[in-house]
Scaffold this active site. Structure first.
Site: not given
Length: 338
Positions: A76, A84, A146, A176-177, A189, A261
């Site tokens: 990601d 990351r 985002r 996504k998503h 999450h 996901d």
């Protein structure tokens, strides 16, 4: 033990994480015995570009030794709050900031080209980006930074620009998503939520960017763990045949890889056993399942999928459909088909 050819192994439906900076014994076992051939990397897997290059090469070598094709290796790298890779990799602002800047096309094209060059240089061949969710600013939605904006036409246009630029430079993109997470107030999450938008709102606003991405040949589309009562009042998109097969495959005509996901996220794992969710997601129409941390859950999922193949809950034809889509993605971005 008898090892099945990779084209008949449900381990080929999983994309998994690994714990550290090198391949550990558990990851080697997943490759050799569970026939895992696709991986997702996080900050815990990265020290510097040289180490990351060695890790990706080691994953590829281990897959080759196991008789598997070159792995899909994903990350990601959206920019901003979801990045990351730290310096010396190029650091970009959040997608929304780039999209709302003075020259959004130039900024996003530079982002996509740079990602393709830098990720390709270390051996990563799939970026789980761009985010195509719509999200209004200043209303407390957790996806606000985002996204590329709140206007479906703008998000579609800029999203396709990112997708086409990355893929033209050899990096698989993942929109996504699906079918749109921008209006969710709860982070999946942690917990599942219902997104109470009407079918008309979804069709007029949330779906067009994904339709544009599908038409542009996006390599993969990632599912949302949110419930959309106007589409399926009971199941989150990741587990819904109504959303993944009837809507995305049949109505919208998408033929690429559908990626779940992370099945360890609270929206799924607090309500389902991960192994059962893995089977339900494949039955719903997903192709590639993310399990990003716990290798015990990876083993449980592969065992459940094998059992489903044996008892008829999952047909060999359905397995082959997904493995064929993944093989096409592998051929396009990772090398020779495994």
């Amino acid at each position: 033990m008898t090892i099945s050819p990779p084209e008949r192994e449900p381990g080929g439906l999983l994309m998994v994480g690994l714990p550290g900076l090198t391949i550990d014994d558990s990851t080697r076992e997943l490759i050799h015995h569970q026939r895992i051939n696709d991986f997702i990397l996080f900050k815990r897997n990265v020290a510097d570009p040289e180490q990351l290059t060695r890790l990706c090469a080691e994953l590829a070598q281990t897959c080759r030794q196991a008789g598997l094709g070159p792995p899909l290796i994903a990350i990601d790298q959206e920019g901003g709050s979801v990045s990351r890779l730290g310096p010396p990799f190029t650091q970009f602002a959040d997608a929304r900031r780039l999209a709302e800047g003075p020259e959004p096309e130039a900024a996003l094209r530079a982002y996509a080209r740079t990602c393709a060059a830098e990720l390709g240089r270390v051996g990563i061949n799939c970026n789980l980006a761009p985010v195509l969710d719509l999200c209004p600013a200043g209303q407390g939605y957790y996806m606000e930074r985002r996204v590329l904006g709140a206007d479906p036409a703008v998000v579609a246009r800029l999203g396709v620009l990112v997708i086409q630029t990355m893929q033209a430079h050899g990096l698989a993109a993942c929109a996504k998503h699906f079918p749109g997470l921008g209006f969710a107030r709860l982070d999946p999450h942690r917990e599942i939520s219902a997104l109470t938008r009407s079918r008309a709102e979804l069709e007029q606003d949330d779906l067009p960017p994904f339709q544009a991405a599908a038409a542009a040949g996006v390599a993969a589309i990632m599912t949302s763990h949110t419930i959309y009562p106007a589409l399926d009042p009971e199941r989150p998109a990741t587990l819904s045949p109504t959303i993944l097969t009837e809507l995305l495959r049949e109505k919208m005509g998408y033929q690429g890889v559908i990626v779940s996901d992370d099945l360890e996220m609270g929206a799924i794992s607090r309500h389902h056993e991960v192994a059962e969710a893995a089977l339900a997601s494949i039955q719903a129409g997903a192709d590639l399942l993310l399990i990003c941390a716990d290798h015990a859950l990876v083993r449980a999922a592969t065992a459940r999928l094998r059992a489903a193949l044996a008892n008829g809950e999952l047909s060999a034809r359905r397995l082959q459909e997904s493995l064929a889509r993944i093989a096409l993605l592998r051929r396009g971005y990772a090398g020779v088909v495994g």
